[in-house]
Design a protein around this motif. Structure first.
Motif, PDB file in Angstrom:
ATOM      1  N   THR A  87       0.850  -1.199   0.000  1.00 20.26           N
ATOM      2  CA  THR A  87       0.000   0.000   0.000  1.00 20.26           C
ATOM      3  C   THR A  87       0.879   1.240   0.000  1.00 20.26           C
ATOM      4  O   THR A  87       2.011   1.230   0.498  1.00 20.26           O
ATOM      5  CB  THR A  87      -0.925   0.032   1.230  1.00 20.26           C
ATOM      6  OG1 THR A  87      -0.124   0.035   2.426  1.00 20.26           O
ATOM      7  CG2 THR A  87      -1.843  -1.184   1.242  1.00 20.26           C
ATOM      8  N   LEU A  88       0.349   2.296  -0.578  1.00 19.06           N
ATOM      9  CA  LEU A  88       1.087   3.549  -0.644  1.00 19.06           C
ATOM     10  C   LEU A  88       1.073   4.246   0.711  1.00 19.06           C
ATOM     11  O   LEU A  88       0.037   4.292   1.391  1.00 19.06           O
ATOM     12  CB  LEU A  88       0.462   4.460  -1.699  1.00 19.06           C
ATOM     13  CG  LEU A  88       0.483   3.954  -3.145  1.00 19.06           C
ATOM     14  CD1 LEU A  88      -0.298   4.911  -4.042  1.00 19.06           C
ATOM     15  CD2 LEU A  88       1.902   3.795  -3.647  1.00 19.06           C
ATOM     16  N   ARG A  89       2.220   4.797   1.081  1.00 23.18           N
ATOM     17  CA  ARG A  89       2.280   5.552   2.338  1.00 23.18           C
ATOM     18  C   ARG A  89       1.481   6.853   2.192  1.00 23.18           C
ATOM     19  O   ARG A  89       1.643   7.574   1.190  1.00 23.18           O
ATOM     20  CB  ARG A  89       3.722   5.887   2.696  1.00 23.18           C
ATOM     21  CG  ARG A  89       4.531   4.682   3.182  1.00 23.18           C
ATOM     22  CD  ARG A  89       5.925   5.125   3.607  1.00 23.18           C
ATOM     23  NE  ARG A  89       6.711   4.021   4.077  1.00 23.18           N
ATOM     24  CZ  ARG A  89       6.698   3.557   5.335  1.00 23.18           C
ATOM     25  NH1 ARG A  89       5.911   4.138   6.238  1.00 23.18           N
ATOM     26  NH2 ARG A  89       7.466   2.553   5.681  1.00 23.18           N
ATOM     27  N   PRO A  90       0.651   7.170   3.138  1.00 18.55           N
ATOM     28  CA  PRO A  90      -0.164   8.386   3.058  1.00 18.55           C
ATOM     29  C   PRO A  90       0.696   9.636   2.934  1.00 18.55           C
ATOM     30  O   PRO A  90       1.713   9.783   3.629  1.00 18.55           O
ATOM     31  CB  PRO A  90      -0.965   8.376   4.363  1.00 18.55           C
ATOM     32  CG  PRO A  90      -0.969   6.938   4.795  1.00 18.55           C
ATOM     33  CD  PRO A  90       0.340   6.375   4.343  1.00 18.55           C
ATOM     34  N   GLN A  91       0.315  10.529   2.030  1.00 16.00           N
ATOM     35  CA  GLN A  91       0.923  11.843   1.816  1.00 16.00           C
ATOM     36  C   GLN A  91       2.401  11.793   1.409  1.00 16.00           C
ATOM     37  O   GLN A  91       3.062  12.831   1.378  1.00 16.00           O
ATOM     38  CB  GLN A  91       0.766  12.724   3.067  1.00 16.00           C
ATOM     39  CG  GLN A  91      -0.663  13.029   3.437  1.00 16.00           C
ATOM     40  CD  GLN A  91      -1.441  13.709   2.313  1.00 16.00           C
ATOM     41  OE1 GLN A  91      -0.870  14.457   1.528  1.00 16.00           O
ATOM     42  NE2 GLN A  91      -2.737  13.422   2.240  1.00 16.00           N
ATOM     43  N   GLN A  92       2.903  10.605   1.085  1.00 15.30           N
ATOM     44  CA  GLN A  92       4.288  10.501   0.628  1.00 15.30           C
ATOM     45  C   GLN A  92       4.381  10.136  -0.856  1.00 15.30           C
ATOM     46  O   GLN A  92       5.473   9.999  -1.391  1.00 15.30           O
ATOM     47  CB  GLN A  92       5.049   9.468   1.464  1.00 15.30           C
ATOM     48  CG  GLN A  92       5.214   9.865   2.923  1.00 15.30           C
ATOM     49  CD  GLN A  92       6.089   8.893   3.684  1.00 15.30           C
ATOM     50  OE1 GLN A  92       6.902   8.190   3.097  1.00 15.30           O
ATOM     51  NE2 GLN A  92       5.926   8.856   5.005  1.00 15.30           N
ATOM     52  N   ASN A  93       3.236   9.982  -1.503  1.00 15.17           N
ATOM     53  CA  ASN A  93       3.209   9.601  -2.910  1.00 15.17           C
ATOM     54  C   ASN A  93       2.397  10.603  -3.716  1.00 15.17           C
ATOM     55  O   ASN A  93       1.516  11.288  -3.184  1.00 15.17           O
ATOM     56  CB  ASN A  93       2.597   8.209  -3.067  1.00 15.17           C
ATOM     57  CG  ASN A  93       3.503   7.126  -2.529  1.00 15.17           C
ATOM     58  OD1 ASN A  93       4.409   6.659  -3.201  1.00 15.17           O
ATOM     59  ND2 ASN A  93       3.246   6.716  -1.281  1.00 15.17           N
ATOM     60  N   ILE A  94       2.706  10.645  -4.993  1.00 12.21           N
ATOM     61  CA  ILE A  94       2.025  11.556  -5.909  1.00 12.21           C
ATOM     62  C   ILE A  94       1.070  10.767  -6.790  1.00 12.21           C
ATOM     63  O   ILE A  94       1.427   9.707  -7.310  1.00 12.21           O
ATOM     64  CB  ILE A  94       3.044  12.303  -6.798  1.00 12.21           C
ATOM     65  CG1 ILE A  94       3.930  13.208  -5.932  1.00 12.21           C
ATOM     66  CG2 ILE A  94       2.342  13.119  -7.887  1.00 12.21           C
ATOM     67  CD1 ILE A  94       5.084  13.837  -6.697  1.00 12.21           C
ATOM     68  N   VAL A  95      -0.138  11.274  -6.950  1.00 12.38           N
ATOM     69  CA  VAL A  95      -1.089  10.743  -7.921  1.00 12.38           C
ATOM     70  C   VAL A  95      -1.228  11.774  -9.031  1.00 12.38           C
ATOM     71  O   VAL A  95      -1.581  12.931  -8.774  1.00 12.38           O
ATOM     72  CB  VAL A  95      -2.455  10.446  -7.276  1.00 12.38           C
ATOM     73  CG1 VAL A  95      -3.489  10.136  -8.351  1.00 12.38           C
ATOM     74  CG2 VAL A  95      -2.346   9.270  -6.313  1.00 12.38           C
TER      75      VAL A  95
END
Length: 748
Positions: A87-95
């Motif tokens: 799962t993507l780490r919250p607020q650490q990845n760009i969509v």
């Protein structure tokens, strides 16, 4: 319902990995399951004589299976089944949210444009849900990708949509940025021909899922769209115009071709089934040699929603060359005279002929000089290959030497010429053409007996294939043409040609003494084509009709044009697409052959390109390493308009040949076509990259689905499966099923 039963969305199960979190090894679980099943089986077996009679036999086995499944399920849950998922780490990845901003998004549907539907979807909660978990970057997509600060900058005015190129730019950012996923909001109307495999492979390599949201109707309600036009290069030609329609089945439309505003031809068409590609023929005269811009239009109908996709423009270079056809006749006869007379005024055909007047004498006509064909039928490659077509009349096969017979085969196979066999008392089976190489060249299986030529009358009629063939087009209207053929005077003679080979086309048949026999048969062979005309008595079509009737002349002119229409020159030039939409990139391609028509890999090849402003530019073509005799070059057409390219090949000081190819660049019109949502493209893009396709009303699930990605900065999580509602339902079903069966059998 799925999440209610299985606790998690489908994405978790499709992307997760099944694991057992218990401390005991897997082999212990397998052993325990086996022991339980065996133990229960032993109990049932040992007590088989003491159970009630109503539950003996197969019913005992059913109870054993249900109880074993129940206990095995409970044992399985003790090993703590779970799913491991990234799962993507919250607020650490760009969509990356990529929004289609092309003209097609301005299409009005149900009171609003597609652009307004996109804004409603984004502002209706999608952007907030994404921003609560990720950093969001907005892009608008057209011919190029542009980053924007907010959705107010969307204009739905971009002249083209290049989805593949835009995604390449987004993927390039992933090399330095933690992009976890891409959300594409579009109608899928791509103008670049689709998304290439290299782009898909790069996205898959970086494990970036593309989630697509499709906008627009998947089919138009009332619309006609012209999609393609195929053109030959002679002055009198038959164009194949392809179009499709929605919601207008059975309506009548008018198809027109114009050049500089002048109508060259037009006729009515009846619109067929919805969404089905319909092809209609347009027969017209393109006029004098030169480059022409032809407009093909299906006149707009009153109820059409989009009237901008009813016209396409094609650039045509009318060839001024005059193909030469060699006609070899074994004896003086009427048909020879009338065939020559039929084409003597044709500016597009040059007929050169040899007639054997006695065993050792020949008579030449149509020769360019006194040396041409002085020794009779050619025996050298350069001599025979100087012609584009070949007709063999009533001359026996043994007249030709073995070398000449091989040359005739290579003339069709390697040279790409057209070969026509005429009926006669020394032709086909009666002339010994049942032996190689002629048996291979002929489009028919000849009879295995002699005396196939008959001086008896026969009447001609078209087949269904002949009805649509340009060769047999005496009348413009296909139905009138069929009727016209039936009224032609009878043929003076006929020959039994046998049966057509698989792949051959029988264009006309003849009725001889109550028997139907093939009259005109054609077939592709190698790079060329062959045909049989099984009569030498069609001259009566000229003699027994009014002087002004042109049926005989039209048939033979069209027959001979068909023979040479596709005969290649030593330089065959081509491009992938005749029309470039909002993109000037074009790859020039030339297939070069020497004087014997073998691939020439040591040539110097140059293209001279003349643009719409009259300016010329020279481009050198380079050999393709994997294709012998093929040369290519990439070039960019910077301005909209028509381009003509002449490609010249030299070997030292010797010129091998020239080829001409035309193409056209059009800007700002691509978005008028294919306005329906291309759901197929969007679904394939998402499925191939690990994403999912959504309709606008389904985007509430998008934020959660994006979290399950292996791109960007991720962490592994485990999701317990033992407490899924479906597990308790399964336990309940097993218990209730056993109880109900016992009650039914009277042993509760």
């Amino acid at each position: 319902m799925f999440e209610f039963l299985f606790k998690y969305p489908r994405t978790v199960f499709s992307k997760g990995t099944f694991v057992l979190l218990g401390d005991w090894p897997v082999w212990a679980l397998i052993a325990a399951l086996a022991v339980v099943a065996a133990g229960l089986g032993w109990v049932f077996w040992s007590r088989r004589t003491r159970v009630a009679p109503t539950i003996r036999g197969p019913r005992t086995a059913v109870v054993w299976v249900l109880q074993s499944l129940l206990v095995c399920l409970l044992l399985f849950l003790l090993w703590q089944p779970a799913l491991s998922i990234a799962t993507l780490r919250p607020q650490q990845n760009i969509v990356a949210v990529v929004i289609d901003d092309s003209k097609s998004m301005a299409t009005q549907e149900e009171g609003s444009t597609r652009k307004e539907q996109v804004l409603k979807t984004l502002n209706g909660g999608l952007l907030k849900s994404l921003q609560s978990k990720f950093q969001v970057r907005l892009y608008r997509m057209g011919a190029h990708l542009e980053r924007i600060d907010n959705v107010d900058k969307l204009s739905a005015a971009e002249p083209a949509t290049h989805i593949g190129d835009n995604l390449k730019e987004v993927v390039a950012d992933a090399a330095t940025l933690p992009i976890g996923a891409v959300v594409l909001l579009s109608d899928g109307a791509d103008n670049s021909g689709g998304i290439d495999l290299d782009t898909i492979s790069e996205i898959k390599r970086q494990r970036i899922p593309i989630h697509t949201v499709g906008f627009g109707r998947e089919r138009m309600t009332h619309d006609v769209e012209v999609t393609d036009v195929q053109l030959p290069t002679k002055s009198r030609l038959e164009a194949q115009v392809t179009f499709h329609q929605w919601g207008l089945r059975g309506d009548k439309g008018r198809l027109t071709v114009r050049e500089a505003g002048k109508v060259l031809a037009s006729h009515d068409v009846i619109l067929k089934a919805d969404g089905i590609a319909q092809t209609e023929s347009m027969l017209f005269n393109a006029g004098d040699p030169g480059v022409k811009n032809l407009e093909f239009t299906l006149d707009p109908l009153p109820d059409e929603e989009n009237k901008n996709n009813n016209t396409v423009t094609r650039v045509l270079n009318v060839d001024n060359s005059k193909p030469r056809i060699l006609y070899m006749e074994g004896e003086p006869r009427w048909d020879y005279k009338f065939i020559r007379r039929a084409v003597e005024d044709d500016k597009n055909i040059e007929l050169v002929s040899i007639v054997r007047t006695t065993q050792n004498k020949i008579y030449r006509q149509g020769i360019a000089n006194s040396e041409e064909l002085k020794e009779g039928f050619p025996s050298k490659v350069e001599e025979l290959f100087a012609y584009q077509g070949l007709i063999l009349g009533s001359v026996e096969a043994s007249y030709f030497t073995n070398t000449q017979q091989d040359l005739i085969q290579q003339f069709v196979d390697r040279r790409g010429g057209g070969l026509l066999f005429l009926a006669g008392r020394a032709s086909l089976a009666d002339g010994g053409y049942t032996q190689p190489p002629f048996v291979d060249l002929l489009p028919v299986h000849l009879p295995n007996y002699k005396n196939t030529f008959h001086r008896d009358p026969a009447t001609a009629e078209l087949t269904s294939a002949g009805r649509d063939s340009l060769i047999c087009r005496i009348e413009e209207n296909p139905d009138a043409n069929v009727a016209r053929w039936k009224k032609l005077p009878y043929l003076m003679d006929f020959q039994e040609a046998g049966t057509a080979k698989p792949g051959a086309l029988v264009l006309a048949e003849m009725n001889a003494a109550g028997h139907k026999l093939p009259l005109l048969i054609t077939e592709k062979y190698g790079r060329g084509r062959t045909a049989v005309f099984a009569s030498g008595g069609d001259w009566r079509w000229q003699m027994l009709q009014p002087v002004e009737d042109m049926s005989h002349e039209m048939f033979w002119r069209q027959m001979l044009r068909w023979m040479v229409s596709d005969t290649p020159t030593r330089v065959v030039s081509s491009i992938a697409k005749p029309v470039l939409f909002d993109d000037g990139h074009v790859q020039l391609r030339a297939e070069v052959r020497d004087t014997t028509y073998l691939p020439a890999s040591d040539a110097q090849v140059e293209a001279r390109i003349v643009g719409p402003d009259g300016a010329a530019q020279s481009v050198e073509l380079h050999p393709e390493p994997l294709e012998q005799g093929v040369y290519t070059a990439d070039w960019d057409a910077g301005r909209a308009g028509s381009y003509i390219t002449e490609i010249t090949a030299h070997r030292g000081q010797q010129e091998l040949g020239r080829g001409v190819v035309t193409f056209r660049r059009e800007d700002g019109v691509a978005e008028n076509f294919h306005l329906e949502q291309n759901r197929d493209l969007l679904e394939k893009l998402s499925s191939q990259t690990g994403g999912r396709y959504y309709r606008p009303e389904e985007v509430s699930k998008l934020g959660e689905d994006i979290s399950y990605s292996e791109a960007g900065i991720t962490v592994r999580e485990t999701r317990d499966l033992w407490d899924m509602p479906v597990v308790f339902f399964l336990v309940l079903v097993l218990c209730c099923t056993e109880w109900l069966l016992r009650r039914k059998w009277g042993v509760v």
